[in-house]
Design a protein around this motif. Structure first.
Motif, PDB file in Angstrom:
ATOM      1  N   ASP A 167       9.672   0.981  -6.221  1.00  0.00           N
ATOM      2  CA  ASP A 167       8.331   0.166  -6.965  1.00  0.00           C
ATOM      3  C   ASP A 167       7.477   0.866  -6.277  1.00  0.00           C
ATOM      4  OD1 ASP A 167       9.371  -0.672  -4.830  1.00  0.00           O
ATOM      5  OD2 ASP A 167       9.411  -2.612  -5.221  1.00  0.00           O
ATOM      6  N   GLY A 168       7.411   1.994  -5.348  1.00  0.00           N
ATOM      7  CA  GLY A 168       6.752   2.534  -4.578  1.00  0.00           C
ATOM      8  C   GLY A 168       5.880   2.340  -3.404  1.00  0.00           C
ATOM      9  N   LYS A 169       6.668   0.919  -3.397  1.00  0.00           N
ATOM     10  CA  LYS A 169       6.272   0.114  -1.702  1.00  0.00           C
ATOM     11  C   LYS A 169       6.818   0.658  -0.701  1.00  0.00           C
ATOM     12  CE  LYS A 169       5.559  -4.638  -3.804  1.00  0.00           C
ATOM     13  NZ  LYS A 169       5.382  -4.362  -5.030  1.00  0.00           N
ATOM     14  N   GLY A 170       6.240   0.919   0.289  1.00  0.00           N
ATOM     15  CA  GLY A 170       6.644   1.230   1.922  1.00  0.00           C
ATOM     16  C   GLY A 170       7.682   0.781   1.869  1.00  0.00           C
ATOM     17  N   MET A 171       9.286   1.348   2.463  1.00  0.00           N
ATOM     18  CA  MET A 171      10.001   0.749   2.823  1.00  0.00           C
ATOM     19  C   MET A 171       9.887   0.473   4.114  1.00  0.00           C
ATOM     20  SD  MET A 171      13.335   0.565   2.459  1.00  0.00           S
ATOM     21  CE  MET A 171      13.606   1.357   1.376  1.00  0.00           C
ATOM     22  N   ILE A 172      10.475  -0.958   4.467  1.00  0.00           N
ATOM     23  CA  ILE A 172      10.935  -1.878   5.498  1.00  0.00           C
ATOM     24  C   ILE A 172      11.890  -2.372   6.114  1.00  0.00           C
ATOM     25  CG2 ILE A 172       9.944  -4.560   6.505  1.00  0.00           C
ATOM     26  CD1 ILE A 172       8.377  -5.655   4.059  1.00  0.00           C
ATOM     27  N   ASN A 173      11.543  -1.490   7.388  1.00  0.00           N
ATOM     28  CA  ASN A 173      12.802  -1.455   8.359  1.00  0.00           C
ATOM     29  C   ASN A 173      12.722  -2.060   8.532  1.00  0.00           C
ATOM     30  OD1 ASN A 173      13.866   2.039   7.490  1.00  0.00           O
ATOM     31  ND2 ASN A 173      11.862   2.016   7.412  1.00  0.00           N
ATOM     32  N   MET A 228       0.629  -1.893   0.041  1.00  0.00           N
ATOM     33  CA  MET A 228       0.136   0.544   0.331  1.00  0.00           C
ATOM     34  C   MET A 228       0.994   1.696   0.090  1.00  0.00           C
ATOM     35  SD  MET A 228      -3.003  -0.398   2.339  1.00  0.00           S
ATOM     36  CE  MET A 228      -2.681  -1.102   3.943  1.00  0.00           C
ATOM     37  N   GLY A 229       2.299   1.085   0.423  1.00  0.00           N
ATOM     38  CA  GLY A 229       3.051   2.818   0.114  1.00  0.00           C
ATOM     39  C   GLY A 229       2.795   2.615   1.351  1.00  0.00           C
ATOM     40  N   VAL A 230       2.582   2.116   2.415  1.00  0.00           N
ATOM     41  CA  VAL A 230       3.494   2.463   3.836  1.00  0.00           C
ATOM     42  C   VAL A 230       4.035   2.176   4.282  1.00  0.00           C
ATOM     43  CG1 VAL A 230       1.760   2.086   6.259  1.00  0.00           C
ATOM     44  CG2 VAL A 230       0.987   2.199   4.518  1.00  0.00           C
ATOM     45  N   PRO A 231       5.651   2.762   4.667  1.00  0.00           N
ATOM     46  CA  PRO A 231       6.555   1.986   5.473  1.00  0.00           C
ATOM     47  C   PRO A 231       6.480   0.905   6.532  1.00  0.00           C
ATOM     48  CG  PRO A 231       6.724   4.597   5.022  1.00  0.00           C
ATOM     49  CD  PRO A 231       5.103   4.355   4.970  1.00  0.00           C
ATOM     50  N   VAL A 232       7.185   0.472   7.012  1.00  0.00           N
ATOM     51  CA  VAL A 232       6.685  -0.650   8.290  1.00  0.00           C
ATOM     52  C   VAL A 232       8.310  -0.886   8.903  1.00  0.00           C
ATOM     53  CG1 VAL A 232       6.345  -3.145   9.158  1.00  0.00           C
ATOM     54  CG2 VAL A 232       5.302  -1.541   6.587  1.00  0.00           C
ATOM     55  N   PHE A 233       8.368  -1.038  10.132  1.00  0.00           N
ATOM     56  CA  PHE A 233       9.116  -1.212  11.374  1.00  0.00           C
ATOM     57  C   PHE A 233       9.477  -2.238  11.639  1.00  0.00           C
ATOM     58  CE2 PHE A 233      10.917  -1.793  15.431  1.00  0.00           C
ATOM     59  CZ  PHE A 233      12.413  -1.091  15.719  1.00  0.00           C
ATOM     60  N   LEU A 234       9.955  -3.629  11.626  1.00  0.00           N
ATOM     61  CA  LEU A 234      10.352  -4.990  12.482  1.00  0.00           C
ATOM     62  C   LEU A 234      11.372  -4.939  13.188  1.00  0.00           C
ATOM     63  CD1 LEU A 234       8.625  -6.801   9.045  1.00  0.00           C
ATOM     64  CD2 LEU A 234       7.615  -5.978  11.020  1.00  0.00           C
ATOM     65  N   ALA A 235      11.136  -5.483  14.739  1.00  0.00           N
ATOM     66  CA  ALA A 235      11.869  -5.538  15.552  1.00  0.00           C
ATOM     67  C   ALA A 235      12.370  -7.387  14.870  1.00  0.00           C
ATOM     68  CB  ALA A 235      11.621  -5.611  16.338  1.00  0.00           C
ATOM     69  N   ASP A 236      13.524  -7.930  13.977  1.00  0.00           N
ATOM     70  CA  ASP A 236      13.875  -8.844  13.732  1.00  0.00           C
ATOM     71  C   ASP A 236      14.593 -10.292  15.227  1.00  0.00           C
ATOM     72  OD1 ASP A 236      13.722 -11.696  12.331  1.00  0.00           O
ATOM     73  OD2 ASP A 236      15.538 -10.267  11.092  1.00  0.00           O
ATOM     74  N   VAL A 237      13.754 -10.433  16.278  1.00  0.00           N
ATOM     75  CA  VAL A 237      13.455 -11.086  17.220  1.00  0.00           C
ATOM     76  C   VAL A 237      15.075 -12.620  16.959  1.00  0.00           C
ATOM     77  CG1 VAL A 237      13.419 -12.271  19.294  1.00  0.00           C
ATOM     78  CG2 VAL A 237      13.168 -10.213  18.740  1.00  0.00           C
ATOM     79  N   LYS A 238      14.900 -13.197  15.987  1.00  0.00           N
ATOM     80  CA  LYS A 238      14.952 -14.590  16.228  1.00  0.00           C
ATOM     81  C   LYS A 238      15.930 -14.663  14.506  1.00  0.00           C
ATOM     82  CE  LYS A 238      10.212 -16.051  15.583  1.00  0.00           C
ATOM     83  NZ  LYS A 238       9.940 -15.486  16.329  1.00  0.00           N
ATOM     84  N   GLY A 239      15.985 -13.388  14.007  1.00  0.00           N
ATOM     85  CA  GLY A 239      16.956 -13.272  12.211  1.00  0.00           C
ATOM     86  C   GLY A 239      15.995 -14.086  11.130  1.00  0.00           C
ATOM     87  N   ASP A 240      14.865 -14.755  11.151  1.00  0.00           N
ATOM     88  CA  ASP A 240      14.127 -14.960  10.036  1.00  0.00           C
ATOM     89  C   ASP A 240      13.049 -14.231   9.109  1.00  0.00           C
ATOM     90  OD1 ASP A 240      12.393 -15.016  12.171  1.00  0.00           O
ATOM     91  OD2 ASP A 240      11.286 -16.764  12.438  1.00  0.00           O
TER      92      ASP A 240
END
Length: 525
Positions: free
Chosen positions: A220-226, A53-65
């Motif tokens: 490509d217009g996709k929201g950045m996944i941090n 949708m073009g919405v940026p996201v933040f993820l905390a990657d605890v397990k590395g997957d």
């Protein structure tokens, strides 16, 4: 996955599509369930949909997957079965990669993510350091003194320098800031050193993160996944939790009010959310509840990922309108109570008993309820979660390094900076104070030496004057004796000539007295 402008997250047993409405996504959410029940897949499907949708996201990657989101998903027989079962091919499902920026507090598996001591503030920092109430108050005073003197607190060495300076000069600060115990200050310094050993010396540094850099989209217009690599950070649960709390505070203080939007400006997923609330002081808990409650008006959605809903305080849980509950297992009375509490948080579906279904769910299945158009929760449904379009699992180091160095933010944040701050100022002040003290000491020693020299000269002069006086007296005595003798003899001769021997003696005595009288008169004059 998107379908008709909505987030298609799952299907019911009879094939009905279950959607999360984008306009309700900033009302926050909860993804809960025991280990191995499918929370990570659910998180990925949601994150991919927001990015689409073009919405940026933040993820905390605890397990590395979660790092596999930077690569296209791979086909398999199991995936083909799921695609057919959900009817995904007709809906446009395709394997694809997503724009990802990797971050790491320690700068090892991502772009270094930093903040400063000042931006963290005394309240959150006290929690990281594990300070008691008295020590927390003293830390707040240290921040106040630094602010009053325009001293920047950037890194841990700035904070230690400030604390040691306050301890050394505590009497000077007592009138304006109250008594500051040297023992308490020493305890805080020890806690800061422990934080440095745990990696805090890398986290607190410049350049500090500008949270607005996360509000970007890919080419490509996709929201950045941090993605924040938390595989090492999670070993220090307090630092991990405090970082996430700081990030929430930064968002709340930085972003303007926007009201209701058609879709969120950004969405955050906090894995292992129970760490956010473990041993949290009431003052800090009140702040968390306030931020979670009000930040949705700034267009930000927050999704907590944890094993059990009871990990989330009631005040925060009440703000989570969108819920996905994976399986919970009940082996003890406490577990049974937890399952019942989780079931009671849903709007009941007359078709099944929620409490029983939660314990029966298989991997990839869930009970979910999302907010409807009018903001009310829908009845819960038993569903199967869609598969992600990006790769399952992690990536190798070469792929990660390529993505890290290819980021536009790499050059901005990679090299650390050490600006002129409290440490440097106090170091210069210490040198200047030492030089001034040495100058004053030298002047005092010179003055003392001169005083000693003057005293010696005065004593010498006194001795010389005394010697001269003695010499004058001796000279006078010698002259007097001579005069007395001469006068006495002459008078004696004169008187003796007339009166004989007796007259001579009497004349001598009279002459001597007369001579002494004359000398006395002369010396007095």
């Amino acid at each position: 996955m998107l379908k008709d402008g909505k987030i298609w997250i799952a299907n019911t047993e009879d094939g009905e599509n279950i959607f999360l409405l984008p306009k309700m996504a900033n009302r926050h959410g909860l993804v809960a369930g025991a280990t191995g029940t499918g929370k990570t897949v659910t998180l990925k499907v949601l994150a991919e949909s927001f990015s689409d949708m073009g919405v940026p996201v933040f993820l905390a990657d605890v397990k590395g997957d979660l790092s596999g989101m930077v690569c296209e998903g791979t086909d398999s027989e199991d995936m083909q079965k799921r695609i057919r079962k959900f009817g995904l091919a007709e809906a446009g499902f395709k394997y694809q990669k997503y724009p990802v920026t990797f971050w790491d507090v320690f700068g090892e598996k991502g772009i270094p993510l930093r903040t400063t001591i000042s931006e963290m503030g005394p309240l959150l920092l006290a929690r990281i350091l594990g300070l008691n109430d008295l020590q927390r108050d003293i830390l707040s005073i240290a921040f106040k003194i630094a602010d009053d003197n325009n001293l920047l607190l950037i890194d841990t060495k700035d904070l230690k320098a400030m604390l040691n300076y306050i301890s050394d000069n505590n009497k000077e600060f007592a009138a304006d800031y109250g008594n500051i115990s040297k023992v308490s200050v020493a305890a805080i310094v020890r806690a800061v050193v422990s934080l440095e050993i745990a990696g805090g010396d890398k986290f607190f540094f410049e350049p500090a993160l500008n949270i607005r850099d996360w509000f970007t989209v890919g080419s490509d217009g996709k929201g950045m996944i941090n993605i924040l690599d938390s595989t090492s950070l999670i070993n220090n649960g307090t630092l991990y939790a405090t970082f996430l709390l700081w990030m929430l505070s930064e968002l709340f203080e930085t972003l303007p009010e926007v009201g209701d939007l058609d879709k969120p400006k950004m969405v955050f997923f906090f894995d292992e959310a129970h760490l956010l609330f473990a041993d949290t002081p009431k003052l800090l808990m009140d702040k968390i509840e306030q931020v979670v409650k009000l930040i949705r008006s700034k267009g930000v959605g927050i999704y907590f990922v944890t094993q059990n809903p009871r990990d989330i305080p009631d005040g925060v849980l009440a703000q989570l309108g969108n819920k996905i509950q994976h399986a919970l297992h009940a082996y003890t009375p406490a577990d049974i109570k937890a399952v019942k509490a989780a079931a009671d948080s849903f709007r009941e579906n007359p078709a099944f008993k929620t409490e029983d279904v939660i314990q029966e769910l298989g991997t990839g299945e869930a009970v979910c309820s999302f907010l409807a158009e009018d903001g009310t929760p829908t009845v819960c449904e038993r569903v199967k979660i869609l598969p992600p379009q990006s790769r399952f699992g992690g990536i190798d180091d070469s792929v990660r390094e390529k993505e890290i160095k290819g980021s536009l933010l790499y050059s901005k944040y990679f090299e650390p900076e050490d600006p002129d701050s409290a440490y440097e100022f106090l170091e210069r002040k210490g040198i200047a104070d030492a030089e001034e003290a040495a100058r004053l000491k030298a002047e005092a020693e010179a003055a003392k030496a001169k005083e000693k020299e003057d005293a010696a000269a005065a004593k010498k002069k006194e001795k010389e004057e005394a010697a001269a006086d003695r010499k004058r007296k001796q000279t006078a005595k010698t002259i007097g004796n001579s005069v007395v003798g001469t006068v006495g003899r002459e008078v004696g001769k004169t008187v003796g000539g007339k009166f004989g021997k007796f007259g001579k003696t009497l004349g001598g005595n009279l002459g001597a007295s007369l001579g002494r009288g004359i000398l006395s008169t002369l010396f007095k004059s």
